[in-house]
Scaffold this active site. Structure first.
Site, PDB file in Angstrom:
ATOM      1  N   ASP A   1       0.870  -1.181   0.000  1.00  0.00           N
ATOM      2  CA  ASP A   1       0.000   0.000   0.000  1.00  0.00           C
ATOM      3  C   ASP A   1       0.906   1.230   0.000  1.00  0.00           C
ATOM      4  O   ASP A   1       1.771   1.375   0.873  1.00  0.00           O
ATOM      5  CB  ASP A   1      -0.883  -0.045   1.262  1.00  0.00           C
TER       6      ASP A   1
ATOM      7  N   ASP B   1      -3.560   2.357  -5.404  1.00  0.00           N
ATOM      8  CA  ASP B   1      -2.325   2.299  -4.609  1.00  0.00           C
ATOM      9  C   ASP B   1      -2.197   1.055  -3.732  1.00  0.00           C
ATOM     10  O   ASP B   1      -1.405   1.041  -2.799  1.00  0.00           O
ATOM     11  CB  ASP B   1      -2.158   3.573  -3.776  1.00  0.00           C
ATOM     12  N   GLU B   2      -2.957   0.014  -4.046  1.00  0.00           N
ATOM     13  CA  GLU B   2      -2.893  -1.212  -3.245  1.00  0.00           C
ATOM     14  C   GLU B   2      -2.818  -2.445  -4.146  1.00  0.00           C
ATOM     15  O   GLU B   2      -3.516  -2.520  -5.150  1.00  0.00           O
ATOM     16  CB  GLU B   2      -4.152  -1.384  -2.397  1.00  0.00           C
TER      17      GLU B   2
HETATM   18  P1  TTP Z   1      -5.761   5.228   0.849  1.00  0.00           P
HETATM   19  O1  TTP Z   1      -4.808   4.103   0.662  1.00  0.00           O
HETATM   20  O2  TTP Z   1      -6.999   4.990   1.633  1.00  0.00           O
HETATM   21  O3  TTP Z   1      -5.052   6.437   1.574  1.00  0.00           O
HETATM   22  P2  TTP Z   1      -3.661   7.126   1.355  1.00  0.00           P
HETATM   23  O4  TTP Z   1      -2.784   6.392   0.409  1.00  0.00           O
HETATM   24  O5  TTP Z   1      -3.904   8.560   1.007  1.00  0.00           O
HETATM   25  O6  TTP Z   1      -3.063   7.096   2.824  1.00  0.00           O
HETATM   26  P3  TTP Z   1      -2.449   5.897   3.666  1.00  0.00           P
HETATM   27  O7  TTP Z   1      -2.485   4.671   2.845  1.00  0.00           O
HETATM   28  O8  TTP Z   1      -1.063   6.344   4.022  1.00  0.00           O
HETATM   29  O9  TTP Z   1      -3.338   5.832   4.872  1.00  0.00           O
HETATM   30  O10 TTP Z   1      -6.211   5.816  -0.550  1.00  0.00           O
HETATM   31  C1  TTP Z   1      -5.368   5.831  -1.681  1.00  0.00           C
HETATM   32  C2  TTP Z   1      -5.623   7.053  -2.553  1.00  0.00           C
HETATM   33  O11 TTP Z   1      -6.992   7.085  -2.953  1.00  0.00           O
HETATM   34  C3  TTP Z   1      -5.399   8.365  -1.808  1.00  0.00           C
HETATM   35  O12 TTP Z   1      -4.076   8.839  -1.898  1.00  0.00           O
HETATM   36  C4  TTP Z   1      -6.362   9.291  -2.462  1.00  0.00           C
HETATM   37  C5  TTP Z   1      -7.464   8.423  -2.962  1.00  0.00           C
HETATM   38  N1  TTP Z   1      -8.650   8.601  -2.111  1.00  0.00           N
HETATM   39  C6  TTP Z   1      -9.660   9.485  -2.512  1.00  0.00           C
HETATM   40  O13 TTP Z   1      -9.559  10.086  -3.579  1.00  0.00           O
HETATM   41  N2  TTP Z   1     -10.746   9.671  -1.694  1.00  0.00           N
HETATM   42  C7  TTP Z   1     -10.881   9.011  -0.493  1.00  0.00           C
HETATM   43  O14 TTP Z   1     -11.883   9.210   0.230  1.00  0.00           O
HETATM   44  C8  TTP Z   1      -9.835   8.094  -0.087  1.00  0.00           C
HETATM   45  C9  TTP Z   1      -9.917   7.349   1.222  1.00  0.00           C
HETATM   46  C10 TTP Z   1      -8.751   7.921  -0.932  1.00  0.00           C
HETATM   47 CA    CA Z   2      -2.362   4.158   0.641  1.00  0.00          CA
END
Ligand code: TTP
Ligand code: CA
Length: 350
Positions: free
Chosen positions: A7, A105-106
């Site tokens: 992730d 991103d996962e």
């Molecule tokens: P996440 O993996 O949930 O979050 P993140 O990468 O920003 O943070 P971390 O993993 O460090 O906790 O989401 C991945 C991407 O998806 C995030 O960078 C932006 C997008 N996203 C949105 O556009 N809206 C949202 O509500 C969420 C949760 C994520």
């Molecule tokens: Ca993330």
């Protein structure tokens, strides 16, 4: 089974930091502006500095501005993040047998046959983190577990820039300690129903039969929870066809000289062709500029393009980039899209 869950940390905001290192240390908020009024819209994500101020994904931009008066607010650049995501996924895919891209991103990676035990898995994960950091300047968190869900849970608990492992020796204790809210895919409503029934820990699930549980939260969710609680969950990593493949090379010097750039582009193209099984209908030339900003130009065809035509098109696209941009290029590459799979091609001929 040994599964890696990867992730990318605060993804969109981290990309903005990579492209503009002066943002580091400041609160950075990536926003989806709806355009109705100047500040209408929501936060897509924020870096950890901004999260400390309480700025979170999904929050209205107006609210975020109240919490972080001096924060940096940037518009979301989805195509750019997708481009970088594709490249990270390609790096990850080299480390395992099958890659399941779960979101931008996962990803899950099956490494069962690539390592012989969990400590080797950990070494592999460290190498993967290093390669992503070196090539893309991005920090990721990795979870390692005996199935996809446990890998994700330990990954989520290890953010940011972390590496968490649930080994076969730890697994029973780990499962016993999990709260129901730790389980991916269990939303607020299901969580509420379970808690009302006295199920607060994942282990509490074992006190109920499939029939009883199904009446509360439905059959498929019940099967999922029961198999997790009993450590019998073994969903395979399901590779999805990557719709495009790319190859990028770093130039020996930052330059705008097309005679220097073309041999790299040609090699990137030929290597990209080597990776695909089929013929692309779409080609992009991607240039990473001296300041790490990314510029890309592409063209689509109504038919599959041979490598020859692709090379001529790539040169054309490169010239366009140089015509519209004044910066020097640092890395150059191609991305091939809309790939007609070999089987589809065979269908044409039979
Ligand atoms: P996440 O993996 O949930 O979050 P993140 O990468 O920003 O943070 P971390 O993993 O460090 O906790 O989401 C991945 C991407 O998806 C995030 O960078 C932006 C997008 N996203 C949105 O556009 N809206 C949202 O509500 C969420 C949760 C994520
Ligand atoms: Ca993330």
């Amino acid at each position: 089974m040994i599964v890696l869950f990867v992730d990318i940390d605060y993804f969109f905001a981290q990309v903005e930091e990579v492209l503009n290192p002066s943002l580091r240390g400041k609160p950075v908020v990536v926003c989806v502006y709806s355009g109705r009024t100047e500040d209408s819209g929501a936060v897509a994500t924020s870096n950890y500095v901004a999260r400390k101020l309480g700025i979170k994904a999904g929050m209205p931009i107006v609210k975020a501005k109240e919490l972080g008066k001096d924060a940096v607010f940037l518009p979301m650049r989805k195509e750019l993040y997708q481009e970088i995501s594709n490249r990270v996924m390609e790096i990850i895919s080299k480390y395992g047998e099958s890659l399941e891209v779960a979101s931008i991103d996962e990803a899950y990676l099956d490494i069962t046959n690539k390592v012989s035990n969990f400590s080797e898995a950990e070494i592999l994960a460290r190498k993967l983190k290093e390669e992503i950091l070196e090539k893309e300047k991005l920090r990721v968190t990795i979870g390692i577990g005996p199935n996809k869900v446990l890998a994700k849970i330990i990954g989520d608990k290890s953010k940011p820039n972390g590496l968490g492992v649930v080994t076969p020796e730890d697994v029973s204790r780990f499962i016993d300690e999990l709260d129901i809210s730790d389980v991916p895919g269990i939303g607020k409503i299901t969580e509420g129903v379970l808690r009302k029934t006295g199920i607060n820990k994942l282990a509490d699930i074992r006190k109920f039969s499939l029939e009883e549980l199904s009446k509360l939260v439905g059959r498929s969710r019940s099967i999922y929870l029961i198999s997790l609680a009993n450590n019998t969950y073994r969903e395979p990593v399901k590779p999805r066809e990557l719709t495009h493949k790319g190859r990028y090379l770093t130039l020996t010097e930052n330059t705008r000289d097309i005679r220097i750039i073309m041999p790299f582009l040609k090699r990137a193209l030929s290597e990209a062709y080597g990776k695909i099984q089929g013929i692309p209908m779409e080609i992009y030339v991607v240039a990473i500029m001296e300041d790490l900003d990314i510029v890309s130009k592409g063209r689509s065809f109504k038919f599959g393009i041979t490598q020859d035509l692709a090379l001529r098109t790539a040169e054309d696209l490169l010239r366009k980039i140089l015509d519209t941009d004044t910066r020097k290029i640092r890395r150059v590459g191609v991305r091939l899209g809309k790939i007609l799979r070999s089987s589809t091609l065979e269908d044409f001929f039979h």
